[in-house]
Write an enzyme that holds these catalytic residues in place. Structure first.
Site, short mmCIF file in Angstrom:
data_model
loop_
_atom_site.label_atom_id
_atom_site.label_comp_id
_atom_site.label_asym_id
_atom_site.label_seq_id
_atom_site.Cartn_x
_atom_site.Cartn_y
_atom_site.Cartn_z
N PHE A 1 -0.96 8.99 -4.56
CA PHE A 1 -1.70 9.98 -3.76
C PHE A 1 -0.79 10.92 -2.96
O PHE A 1 -1.16 11.37 -1.86
CB PHE A 1 -2.70 9.29 -2.80
CG PHE A 1 -3.43 8.14 -3.44
CD1 PHE A 1 -4.22 8.34 -4.55
CD2 PHE A 1 -3.29 6.85 -2.95
CE1 PHE A 1 -4.87 7.29 -5.16
CE2 PHE A 1 -3.93 5.79 -3.56
CZ PHE A 1 -4.73 6.00 -4.67
N CYS A 2 0.39 11.23 -3.48
CA CYS A 2 1.31 12.15 -2.80
C CYS A 2 1.59 11.72 -1.36
O CYS A 2 1.71 12.56 -0.47
CB CYS A 2 0.77 13.58 -2.78
SG CYS A 2 0.60 14.29 -4.39
N ASN A 3 1.61 10.42 -1.13
CA ASN A 3 1.85 9.95 0.23
C ASN A 3 2.85 8.79 0.17
O ASN A 3 2.47 7.62 0.27
CB ASN A 3 0.54 9.52 0.88
CG ASN A 3 0.68 9.38 2.38
OD1 ASN A 3 1.71 8.88 2.86
ND2 ASN A 3 -0.31 9.82 3.14
#
Ligand SMILES: Cc1ncc(COP(=O)(O)O)c(C=O)c1O
Length: 611
Positions: free
Chosen positions: A409-411
């Protein structure tokens, strides 16, 4: 676990359903979901637009003539007026006083955060620093590359440390006092809601930094879709708020905003100019003279704004209010539904008592909407305690028309926290060829990503019940497993029975079936039990021998992008020396293995980024 609607309505908070209106909203505004039998659970990715919004927008476009807002004829002033009206609607939606805050339209939240960096008066010489919450989206983490390029120290920090760090910076020097030193500002950026876990962070942090040498930006992209923003107490609110509007309304896309405290204007930098942002400039003599415009948006919106979509945004805001009443109502509805889902997943066990879901949620905060948004991120566990990879869950969910998000999740900070991955683990995964969006969900027994369910304004009992039924049908081991569809066994072969020629650790294991995947990402082919099968230097003959490739990009198709691949069933006829392919809606295809093996049939393609 019960999923009957009566039991649900009995158990759920009365905040669910907009006073009984949810079924009507679904039928009128989202009939396309029922038409496609789709269960949509990826609202943090984007929420879905209501039919009324696009109908009203299409009618509006056909009724009016909209010119470029930088011209001065009537169709241009009409556009300009509506763009400004939308700015006011955005401020009203955030309870922001237009004399305190202004709106700069951007392409998305990422562009808003980048613009925020460009505006801030940061430099290494005056010891500016950049702090960001570790659980930030890469749109925030990426600012550290800009910090590095300017030799500004960048620090990832944890929520518990924020108040103490904010207290470290002094107030700005009083005019004429303290040797009239120029203030040295630092920037702190954090998400109002973590897009990985749904954890919410306090809107009170900016008040701790106010009147100190800080500028504070809140990334509200994930938060704003299911919770109201309140900047009414300007003195305690952040200096900047970043938004992407598709996350709130589903439409328009390609439009975000940076909401900026106007009193910070004298501090803010402006370097580039283009389109309407340069008021006057000279290029005849080589003097590089130019004047910037002075109101917030005229100064910072370089080029022509996305004016038709901004008009669409005004319509989307009005329609959203008409359909749902208020953001408070959306917050109450989504929190009620989330709480029920959380309880169901938290309590779900296999027949042997082992939990089915490992939830990435702080259980003490799970019921407090100030601390947790309507998001559940998790991995599924088998009854023996082994994890199920996210790619498998996504593929089977997609075939069952359940749309959810998987991966990191791009985190990266939140992923490392919840999956307990060290920096060395992340590097090892990268060396093993893992990239964020691929299907390598387990490397050396370690999970590389997770599954995320996120609820939105239009989510309903039926969505959540469909998910829980899916979970029970495919992943709860015990009584229910008899009801699983036959194809599921290829994903989870059961090994049982005695054997005498392998190690003692595995004495209760025998090989019951060998499955090869002749066409990568398609259905497997189980080698008939009494057949000799050649083993080559690459492994079992014809295992992942072929793949489907897009001609334009020369990339292999994956089941993650095209779940329908799971319905293509290849088999090998050794007797006829043919690859036989069956799929719904097409005639059986028979291809001679001999021809397929010829070197002239080969070509270079990309698989997971590699040639
Ligand atoms: C918390 C958060 N910040 C930033 C972004 C980036 O948004 P965009 O891709 O619209 O720029 C996202 C997108 O998912 C997000 O969830």
């Amino acid at each position: 676990m019960t999923t009957s609607k009566e039991a649900f309505l009995h158990a759920v908070s009365p905040d669910y359903g907009y006073g009984g209106a949810i079924d009507g909203i679904r039928a009128k505004e989202y009939a396309r979901l029922e038409g496609k039998c789709t269960v949509y659970l990826d609202h943090t990715g984007t929420t879905l637009y209501p039919a009324s919004t696009v109908d009203a927008f299409a009618r509006n476009l056909q009724e009016h003539i909209y010119g470029n807002p930088h011209s001065r004829h009537p169709s241009s002033t009409l556009t300009d007026g509506l763009v400004d009206e939308t700015r006011l609607k955005v401020l009203a939606m955030c309870r922001a006083d237009p004399s305190e805050y202004g709106v700069v339209f951007t392409a998305n939240a990422t562009a808003a955060l980048k613009l925020c960096w460009e505006m801030c008066p940061l430099d290494a010489a005056s010891a500016s620093e950049f702090y960001y919450l570790r659980e930030s989206h890469t749109s925030v983490v990426g600012l550290r590359a800009l910090a590095d390029s300017m030799k500004i120290a960048a620090h990832a920090i944890d929520a518990d440390d924020v108040p103490a760090i904010l207290a470290t910076k002094p107030p700005p020097p009083v005019d004429g006092g303290e040797a009239a030193m120029a203030p040295s500002y630092s920037l702190f950026v954090y998400p109002a809601q973590c897009n990985y876990s749904g954890r919410r962070f306090p809107w009170t942090w900016p008040s701790l930094a106010r009147h100190r040498q800080w500028l504070v930006a809140v990334d509200a992209s994930a938060y704003a879709a299911t919770s109201p923003i309140d900047l009414s107490n300007a003195d305690a609110a952040p200096d900047f708020v970043a938004l992407s509007f598709y996350k709130l309304f589903g439409f328009p896309t390609g439009l975000g905003a940076l909401i900026v405290r106007k009193s910070r204007m004298p501090l803010l930098r402006k370097a580039y100019f283009g389109g309407g942002t340069g008021q006057l400039s000279s290029v005849m003599a080589n003097t590089h003279w130019q004047m910037f415009r002075d109101t917030l948006h005229t100064r910072y919106e370089d080029g022509t704004v996305n004016f038709l979509d901004i008009i669409g945004l005004g319509i989307a805001i009005d329609e959203h209010r008409r359909i749902y009443g208020s953001m408070q109502a959306v917050a109450a509805h989504t929190h009620a539904l989330y709480q029920w889902l959380y309880e169901q997943m938290h309590n779900l066990t296999h027949e042997n008592g082992q939990h089915v879901c490992r939830l990435y949620i702080d259980h003490e905060m799970a019921h407090d909407p100030a601390q947790q948004g309507p998001v559940i991120t998790f991995n599924l566990m088998r009854a023996d305690g082994s994890p199920v990879g996210y790619a498998e869950v996504e593929a089977i969910a997609s075939v069952n028309r359940i749309h959810l998000r998987t991966g990191g999740f791009c985190n990266p900070g939140a992923a490392q926290k919840w999956l307990q991955l060290t920096d060395a683990d992340v590097r090892r995964h990268a060396e093993a060829g893992h990239v964020c969006w691929d299907d390598q969900d387990i490397i050396d027994g370690q999970l590389t990503g997770a599954v995320r369910l996120s609820l939105g304004a239009m989510s309903s009992y039926e969505d959540v019940a469909a998910w829980l039924t899916f979970l029970r049908q495919y992943y709860v081991e015990g009584m229910e497993s008899a009801h699983r569809p036959a194809f599921f066994t290829t994903y989870r072969p059961k090994l049982h029975g005695p054997t005498d020629n392998i190690t003692t650790a595995a004495t209760s294991v025998h090989l019951s079936r060998l499955t090869i995947f002749p066409i990568k990402s398609c259905h497997g082919y189980s080698i008939p039990a009494d057949t000799d099968w050649p083993v080559t230097a690459q492994g079992l003959l014809y295992d992942r021998e072929w793949m489907l490739v897009r001609k334009d990009t020369e990339r292999a198709l994956t089941q993650k992008q095209y779940p329908i691949l799971a319905t293509i069933r290849p088999s090998i006829s050794m007797a006829r020396q043919e690859l036989v392919v069956n799929a719904p809606g097409m005639d059986e295809l028979r291809l001679p293995l001999q021809t397929l093996a010829e070197p002239s049939q080969r070509t270079d393609v990309r698989v997971c980024g590699e040639v």
